[in-house]
Scaffold this motif. Sequence first.
Motif, short mmCIF file in Angstrom:
data_model
loop_
_atom_site.label_atom_id
_atom_site.label_comp_id
_atom_site.label_asym_id
_atom_site.label_seq_id
_atom_site.Cartn_x
_atom_site.Cartn_y
_atom_site.Cartn_z
N ASP A 50 44.15 42.47 35.09
CA ASP A 50 45.62 42.24 35.68
C ASP A 50 45.54 41.20 36.54
O ASP A 50 46.24 40.27 36.80
CB ASP A 50 46.22 43.53 36.16
CG ASP A 50 46.71 44.51 35.03
OD1 ASP A 50 47.38 44.06 34.37
OD2 ASP A 50 46.07 45.59 34.91
N VAL A 51 44.33 41.36 37.34
CA VAL A 51 44.26 40.34 38.61
C VAL A 51 42.86 40.45 39.09
O VAL A 51 42.06 41.52 38.63
CB VAL A 51 45.19 40.87 39.76
CG1 VAL A 51 45.08 42.15 40.19
CG2 VAL A 51 45.13 39.63 40.95
N CYS A 52 42.37 39.39 39.59
CA CYS A 52 41.06 39.66 40.38
C CYS A 52 41.06 39.53 41.64
O CYS A 52 41.94 39.70 42.43
CB CYS A 52 40.22 37.97 40.06
SG CYS A 52 39.71 37.66 38.35
N CYS A 53 39.87 39.59 42.48
CA CYS A 53 39.61 39.79 43.90
C CYS A 53 38.43 39.53 44.08
O CYS A 53 37.49 39.27 43.34
CB CYS A 53 40.15 41.36 44.31
SG CYS A 53 38.66 42.50 43.86
N THR A 54 38.11 39.10 45.28
CA THR A 54 36.83 38.96 46.10
C THR A 54 36.74 40.00 47.11
O THR A 54 37.59 40.58 47.61
CB THR A 54 36.50 37.52 46.48
OG1 THR A 54 37.20 37.39 47.80
CG2 THR A 54 37.16 36.22 45.51
N SER A 55 35.32 39.77 47.79
CA SER A 55 35.12 40.71 48.82
C SER A 55 36.05 40.21 50.20
O SER A 55 36.16 41.10 51.08
CB SER A 55 33.67 40.66 49.35
OG SER A 55 33.39 39.47 49.65
N SER A 56 36.65 39.35 50.07
CA SER A 56 37.36 38.56 51.07
C SER A 56 38.89 39.09 51.16
O SER A 56 39.68 39.22 51.88
CB SER A 56 37.20 37.28 51.56
OG SER A 56 37.54 36.47 50.62
N ASN A 57 39.57 39.35 49.96
CA ASN A 57 40.75 39.59 49.62
C ASN A 57 40.93 41.00 49.12
O ASN A 57 42.30 40.90 48.74
CB ASN A 57 41.47 38.58 48.99
CG ASN A 57 41.00 38.38 47.70
OD1 ASN A 57 40.41 39.22 47.11
ND2 ASN A 57 41.28 37.22 47.13
N ALA A 58 39.96 41.92 48.80
CA ALA A 58 40.20 42.98 47.92
C ALA A 58 41.34 43.98 48.51
O ALA A 58 42.39 44.43 47.64
CB ALA A 58 38.99 43.69 47.95
N LYS A 59 41.37 44.28 49.74
CA LYS A 59 42.47 45.23 50.47
C LYS A 59 43.94 44.67 50.12
O LYS A 59 44.95 45.11 49.69
CB LYS A 59 42.23 45.46 51.77
CG LYS A 59 43.08 46.25 52.41
CD LYS A 59 43.06 46.20 53.93
CE LYS A 59 43.88 47.34 54.59
NZ LYS A 59 45.12 46.56 55.25
N LYS A 60 43.89 43.22 50.58
CA LYS A 60 45.31 42.47 50.44
C LYS A 60 45.84 42.41 48.77
O LYS A 60 46.93 42.82 48.47
CB LYS A 60 45.08 40.91 50.62
CG LYS A 60 46.25 40.32 51.16
CD LYS A 60 45.78 38.87 51.68
CE LYS A 60 46.69 38.11 52.19
NZ LYS A 60 46.49 36.82 52.90
N ILE A 61 44.81 42.26 47.88
CA ILE A 61 45.27 42.40 46.48
C ILE A 61 45.60 43.62 45.93
O ILE A 61 46.87 43.67 45.49
CB ILE A 61 44.22 41.62 45.61
CG1 ILE A 61 43.73 40.37 46.03
CG2 ILE A 61 44.28 41.75 44.18
CD1 ILE A 61 44.74 39.36 45.70
N VAL A 62 44.93 44.54 46.32
CA VAL A 62 45.27 45.81 45.92
C VAL A 62 46.61 46.33 46.44
O VAL A 62 47.36 46.97 45.89
CB VAL A 62 44.08 46.90 46.55
CG1 VAL A 62 44.66 48.45 46.47
CG2 VAL A 62 42.91 46.72 45.48
N GLU A 63 46.94 46.03 47.71
CA GLU A 63 48.11 46.52 48.49
C GLU A 63 49.43 45.48 47.77
O GLU A 63 50.52 45.79 47.58
CB GLU A 63 48.24 46.37 49.74
CG GLU A 63 47.22 47.36 50.44
CD GLU A 63 47.08 47.64 51.73
OE1 GLU A 63 47.09 46.68 52.70
OE2 GLU A 63 46.51 48.60 52.33
N ALA A 64 49.05 44.33 47.51
CA ALA A 64 50.24 43.35 47.18
C ALA A 64 50.62 44.04 45.61
O ALA A 64 52.05 43.66 45.36
CB ALA A 64 49.51 41.90 46.85
#
Length: 332
Positions: free
Chosen positions: A156-170
């Motif tokens: 559904d969406v990608c993340c990196t180590s610098s935005n993982a929390k942000k993406i999960v919560e978004a």
Amino acid sequence: MLQTAYPTPRITTPFPELYKRVERHIPPFEWSILAADIAAILKLKEERNAVVLAHNYQTPDIFHTVGDIVGDSLALAREAARTDADVIVLAGVHFMAETAKLLNPAKTVLIPDLEAGCSLAASITAADIQLLRQRHPGVPIVTYVNTSAAVKAESDVCCTSSNAKKIVEALGVPRVIMLPDEYLARNTAALTKVEIIAWKGHCEVHERFTPEDIRSLRESHPGITVLAHPECPPEVIAECDFTGSTAAMADYVGKERPARVVILTECSMSDNVALQYPDLEFVRPCSLCPHMKRITLPKIRHSLETMTHEVTVDPAIAERARRAVERMLALG
Ligand code: 13P
Ligand code: SF4
């Protein structure tokens, strides 16, 4: 007796400005050998309107000389989306080159060694994701960029180590699947209320660090500040002073200026950061990424000379994979 006086040869350093950046790491003799490849790469970049994107784990001779854009996975993906160069050479691993290609379908993306893989990317397939969807219907799948385009396409969406929390919560949901890095998933879960279902993939570089490593470093180097990448096991993260992506750790050093520091991650990262902060003491226990180390200056030169190895993505996969990467860039 006949004596011949020879003039003392004038020794000039090739590319003195570039050499200044790495002289504490590369001896003059070695530099004079590297200079031929650097000269050729600089010329070829101009002729081909090419840029070199270099990850923080590239060796200093690449990172501090021919890299036009340097940084963590997120920065390289962002800059790949922005560049107006015709050719992108990815000095990093294959998933990074694929991500650059996804964001630039019309550009030529080259990787200097096709074998530059990643243990995380190798730990999961598109079929695994389809099974996970069946097992957890309706739960969104957040995929680390350290994966193949085929895996991204199922996500559904990608993340990196610098935005993982942000993406999960978004995503605004109570539960997500996050893969393939078990430790990144568990380390992210510790920072959020969102429930995270993890996969069993590990980075072969970071899984080796242990809490005992940190304890013995603190004992042998009193006052040391310990930084660790979130791909390390949670027990390691629990004992470090700061965790973040490769770029976040470099920023931390720049801002906090710890007098004595260790960065628990791939070897070249400390080498690159240490060159920027000669006044700080870097302790360097090493864990090499064999995939990152496949990229060398001669291979970058060869890549630009022969325009190999071109990275392509099947258009049917690319369209869906691009959506997951673009969604991350929009959210993060
Ligand atoms: P970063 O996104 O933090 O640069 O990490 C990439 C990587 O491969 C770490 O092992
Ligand atoms: Fe993959 Fe680990 Fe190497 Fe990064 S350091 S490219 S995650 S194997």
